[in-house]
Design an enzyme around this catalytic site. Structure first.
Site, PDB file in Angstrom:
ATOM      1  N   LYS A  52     -13.938  16.042  13.257  1.00  7.34           N
ATOM      2  CA  LYS A  52     -14.885  15.878  14.356  1.00  7.34           C
ATOM      3  C   LYS A  52     -15.100  17.219  15.051  1.00  7.34           C
ATOM      4  O   LYS A  52     -14.230  17.722  15.747  1.00  7.34           O
ATOM      5  CB  LYS A  52     -14.372  14.849  15.365  1.00  7.34           C
ATOM      6  CG  LYS A  52     -15.436  14.525  16.392  1.00  7.34           C
ATOM      7  CD  LYS A  52     -15.165  13.239  17.113  1.00  7.34           C
ATOM      8  CE  LYS A  52     -16.449  12.734  17.739  1.00  7.34           C
ATOM      9  NZ  LYS A  52     -16.250  11.591  18.601  1.00  7.34           N
ATOM     10  N   THR A 111       0.866  -1.189   0.000  1.00 12.28           N
ATOM     11  CA  THR A 111       0.000   0.000   0.000  1.00 12.28           C
ATOM     12  C   THR A 111       0.895   1.229   0.000  1.00 12.28           C
ATOM     13  O   THR A 111       2.021   1.189   0.496  1.00 12.28           O
ATOM     14  CB  THR A 111      -0.922   0.043   1.230  1.00 12.28           C
ATOM     15  OG1 THR A 111      -0.100   0.029   2.388  1.00 12.28           O
ATOM     16  CG2 THR A 111      -1.871  -1.117   1.258  1.00 12.28           C
ATOM     17  N   TRP A 166     -19.608  14.538  13.009  1.00  5.92           N
ATOM     18  CA  TRP A 166     -18.589  14.262  12.008  1.00  5.92           C
ATOM     19  C   TRP A 166     -18.839  15.087  10.752  1.00  5.92           C
ATOM     20  O   TRP A 166     -19.958  15.169  10.260  1.00  5.92           O
ATOM     21  CB  TRP A 166     -18.610  12.786  11.623  1.00  5.92           C
ATOM     22  CG  TRP A 166     -18.232  11.865  12.748  1.00  5.92           C
ATOM     23  CD1 TRP A 166     -19.077  11.108  13.496  1.00  5.92           C
ATOM     24  CD2 TRP A 166     -16.928  11.626  13.251  1.00  5.92           C
ATOM     25  NE1 TRP A 166     -18.374  10.399  14.434  1.00  5.92           N
ATOM     26  CE2 TRP A 166     -17.039  10.695  14.299  1.00  5.92           C
ATOM     27  CE3 TRP A 166     -15.654  12.109  12.913  1.00  5.92           C
ATOM     28  CZ2 TRP A 166     -15.946  10.244  15.032  1.00  5.92           C
ATOM     29  CZ3 TRP A 166     -14.564  11.641  13.626  1.00  5.92           C
ATOM     30  CH2 TRP A 166     -14.713  10.720  14.675  1.00  5.92           C
ATOM     31  N   GLU A 174      -5.747  -3.736  -0.868  1.00  5.98           N
ATOM     32  CA  GLU A 174      -6.146  -4.931  -0.117  1.00  5.98           C
ATOM     33  C   GLU A 174      -7.295  -5.685  -0.780  1.00  5.98           C
ATOM     34  O   GLU A 174      -7.583  -6.833  -0.433  1.00  5.98           O
ATOM     35  CB  GLU A 174      -6.575  -4.531   1.306  1.00  5.98           C
ATOM     36  CG  GLU A 174      -5.454  -4.013   2.186  1.00  5.98           C
ATOM     37  CD  GLU A 174      -5.104  -2.542   1.974  1.00  5.98           C
ATOM     38  OE1 GLU A 174      -5.403  -1.989   0.889  1.00  5.98           O
ATOM     39  OE2 GLU A 174      -4.544  -1.930   2.892  1.00  5.98           O
TER      40      GLU A 174
HETATM   41  P1  ADP Z   1      -3.412   3.463   0.238  1.00  2.94           P
HETATM   42  O1  ADP Z   1      -4.377   2.806   1.164  1.00  2.94           O
HETATM   43  O2  ADP Z   1      -2.022   3.120   0.537  1.00  2.94           O
HETATM   44  O3  ADP Z   1      -3.639   4.932   0.027  1.00  2.94           O
HETATM   45  P2  ADP Z   1      -4.887   2.474  -1.992  1.00  2.94           P
HETATM   46  O4  ADP Z   1      -4.604   2.904  -3.354  1.00  2.94           O
HETATM   47  O5  ADP Z   1      -5.151   1.061  -1.743  1.00  2.94           O
HETATM   48  O6  ADP Z   1      -3.641   2.855  -1.196  1.00  2.94           O
HETATM   49  O7  ADP Z   1      -6.046   3.402  -1.432  1.00  2.94           O
HETATM   50  C1  ADP Z   1      -7.244   2.947  -0.925  1.00  2.94           C
HETATM   51  C2  ADP Z   1      -8.017   4.081  -0.336  1.00  2.94           C
HETATM   52  O8  ADP Z   1      -8.287   5.078  -1.293  1.00  2.94           O
HETATM   53  C3  ADP Z   1      -9.384   3.682   0.167  1.00  2.94           C
HETATM   54  O9  ADP Z   1      -9.313   3.131   1.439  1.00  2.94           O
HETATM   55  C4  ADP Z   1     -10.131   5.001   0.151  1.00  2.94           C
HETATM   56  O10 ADP Z   1      -9.879   5.772   1.302  1.00  2.94           O
HETATM   57  C5  ADP Z   1      -9.542   5.699  -1.033  1.00  2.94           C
HETATM   58  N1  ADP Z   1     -10.423   5.529  -2.191  1.00  2.94           N
HETATM   59  C6  ADP Z   1     -10.345   4.604  -3.152  1.00  2.94           C
HETATM   60  N2  ADP Z   1     -11.330   4.762  -4.059  1.00  2.94           N
HETATM   61  C7  ADP Z   1     -12.069   5.805  -3.664  1.00  2.94           C
HETATM   62  C8  ADP Z   1     -13.237   6.471  -4.165  1.00  2.94           C
HETATM   63  N3  ADP Z   1     -13.825   6.093  -5.282  1.00  2.94           N
HETATM   64  N4  ADP Z   1     -13.722   7.505  -3.459  1.00  2.94           N
HETATM   65  C9  ADP Z   1     -13.118   7.910  -2.324  1.00  2.94           C
HETATM   66  N5  ADP Z   1     -12.024   7.344  -1.809  1.00  2.94           N
HETATM   67  C10 ADP Z   1     -11.500   6.311  -2.455  1.00  2.94           C
END
Ligand code: ADP
Length: 558
Positions: A461, A209, A466, A353
């Site tokens: 918050k 990640t 929220w 993940e």
């Molecule tokens: P990292 O977790 O290391 O940033 P990822 O590319 O796996 O790498 O990112 C996943 C995260 O990106 C998600 O948990 C979410 O917070 C955000 N995310 C992914 N797709 C979307 C989306 N369509 N809208 C909003 N947030 C998103």
């Protein structure tokens, strides 16, 4: 007691055995190699276009690529790679990277794609944690590998530069780590052995990640998970790639396997246009148009950049019909702008993940009765759960919250392509049936559409309520003078936290904080309006193109 505890189960087992004797379906391993052999056999002449660092376009076909990938398996074995070994890549989207995507898992080894935009210490951490024995690297990233190589002495045996011999630069590596040329190695073997068969639950890919949430964590994909994920990506209500499509993945192959496209496109016989390192808006637009891309994929920052470029220089998309966007929320206003240019934006949500596809935005019957505005509202949500993965919003007691479009919960997922734990971190295990916590907070509406409120740590918050930073940002982007926006929490003695909005004006526009604040009137409750608005020249972006809120908090929280 198990439902099949007595009586029923033995009966089923008996039927199963009888059926087998009569001729049950063939049992074949879902292997990644089967994807490229299919593409080579049935879409052999379909093109793969790669842009090199000097801007030149090289063309190959699925038939030729599959043969080279088989030749590459000989090279890998000759370099000592055995099943289970990890092999790193530090490369942009190209045919050579695609060859590695097939050859490494094709012999049962694990392809560890590393994000070259990460800090060198993170790259060293990943390659060390994964115990990569070889790293394949684009020429431009060789200095990064040379700098971290001393730290990788224990496991690393070779660094292979993805280039022809004339592009090799003399680089010093520690003793015991060889510097090799990809095309020289490929020219050194004529053998093209068949793909081996093995268990589909063998590890195939390892992706860390991006580290926006701390130290990079490894996610280990299997052949089975990758193949199933790619198949579902091609469902009609998902990306539905076709043999007549030309797909340009702007999402890098080091970011969650380019969202599965290197596997879903060949599976459908879709042509691939691989942009290399020229991902700036002007280069992307030229490539999309000149190479007649019909589909593309990238994070919202990419599409924001392309749109701003189009606004500045004029013109439009000649063949592009649909784009996949994920990784961060795609603002509703930007979606409308793309629709006006004839491009449908598919919003998807997922994480490294989850391979990464968990939800995808596509219409349901109720959508058809909606007016244009309501449709756009729905299109801007993160979409509904795809088959093979399940999503739930749980409260702090671990119970599922109602699908009422209001009640927030911690988003969780589980499924065929969801991690059971992080690589070599057994303490993170949720097992094969458990819900994997995403760290995102959101709601599900009665139709099952997920609306992502925020990442847990980005929520603001204020006085016990929220505030969603995504909701505040989406409104700001709807202002005609705003190019990009980010909302963060700043400490507040009375409310504990209050929202601060940072806004980057569109080229040629000036906006004032008062004007932006006034724009929120009537759009959000007064208590969630940003107290302060800062006008900035640019926002910091992380290694996968997302806005770096950690950095913004560091700059502005004081
Ligand atoms: P990292 O977790 O290391 O940033 P990822 O590319 O796996 O790498 O990112 C996943 C995260 O990106 C998600 O948990 C979410 O917070 C955000 N995310 C992914 N797709 C979307 C989306 N369509 N809208 C909003 N947030 C998103």
């Amino acid at each position: 007691m198990h439902a099949y505890g007595t009586g029923v189960w033995p009966a089923i087992a008996r039927i199963d055995m009888e059926t087998q004797m009569l001729g049950l379906m063939q049992r074949r391993n879902l292997l990644i190699s089967s994807v490229i052999t299919h593409a080579a056999r049935h879409h052999g002449a379909t093109e793969i276009v790669s842009r090199r660092d000097d801007g030149r376009l090289d063309r190959t076909t699925y038939a030729a690529l599959e043969r080279r990938a088989r030749r590459l398996t000989v090279v890998l074995r000759a370099l000592g790679i055995r099943p289970g070994d990890r092999v790193g890549t530090l490369a942009m989207n190209s045919d050579r990277h695609l060859e590695l995507y097939y050859a490494i898992p094709g012999i049962g080894a694990v392809c560890n794609t590393i994000n070259p935009r990460l800090a060198p210490e993170d790259i060293a951490y990943i390659a060390g944690h994964a115990e990569d024995r070889i790293i394949f690297v684009d020429p431009g990233f060789l200095p990064i590998v040379a700098a971290i190589a001393p730290a990788l002495r224990e496991m690393l045996r070779a660094v292979v530069v993805l280039a022809p011999p004339d592009a090799m630069a003399a680089t010093a590596l520690p003793e015991g780590i060889a510097l090799l040329c990809y095309e020289t190695l490929m020219a050194g073997t004529a053998e093209e052995p068949d793909w081996p068969d093995f268990d589909e639950n063998t590890a195939a890919g390892l992706c860390y990640t991006s580290g926006t949430t701390g130290r990079p964590k490894g996610v280990l994909y299997s052949h089975r998970s990758e193949v199933l994920h790619a198949m579902v990506e091609n469902f009609a209500d998902v990306f539905a790639l076709r043999a007549t499509d030309r797909m340009l993945p702007a999402v890098p192959m080091f970011h969650a396997n380019a969202w599965g496209i290197p596997y879903s496109a060949p599976m459908a016989g879709t042509a691939l246009i691989l942009p290399g390192r020229q991902l700036d808006p002007a280069s992307l637009l030229t490539l999309l148009n000149e190479e007649r891309a019909t589909a593309s994929a990238g994070v919202p920052t990419v599409w924001l950049g392309v749109l701003n470029h189009l606004r500045a220089v004029g013109g439009g998309f000649q063949t592009l019909g649909r784009i996949l966007s994920g990784g961060a929320a795609f603002p509703r206003a930007l979606m409308a702008d793309y629709a006006a240019l004839g491009v449908h934006v598919h919003h998807a949500w997922g994480m490294t993940e989850s391979s990464p596809l968990a939800t995808w935005n596509a219409a349901k019957p109720a959508t058809l009765a909606m007016d244009a505005q309501a449709r756009l509202d729905q299109q801007a949500t993160q979409g509904r759960t795809v088959f093979g993965c399940d999503v739930a919003a749980l409260n702090d007691a671990g119970e599922e919250v109602p699908w009422d479009g209001k009640t927030q919960g911690n988003l969780m997922f589980r499924g065929h392509w969801v991690a059971s734990a992080y690589f070599r971190q057994p303490e993170t295990s949720v097992g094969d049936q458990g819900w994997f916590p995403t760290g995102d907070v959101g709601v599900l509406d009665p139709e099952g559409f997920v609306v992502l409120t925020d990442r847990t740590k980005d929520l603001i918050k204020s006085g016990g309520e929220w505030i969603s930073s995504i909701a505040l940002e989406n409104i700001a982007i709807g202002h005609p003078g705003v190019a990009e926006a980010a909302a963060i929490a700043i400490p507040d003695p009375k409310w504990s936290e209050r929202p601060l909005l940072i806004v980057v004006p569109r080229e040629g526009c000036t906006v004032t904080p008062e004007e932006i604040r006034a724009f929120y009137q009537g759009k959000v409750p007064s208590w969630s309006m940003p107290d302060r608005v800062v006008i900035a020249e640019s926002l910091p972006h992380g290694a996968t193109g997302k806005i770096l809120k950690t950095e913004l908090r560091r700059i502005y929280a004081g």
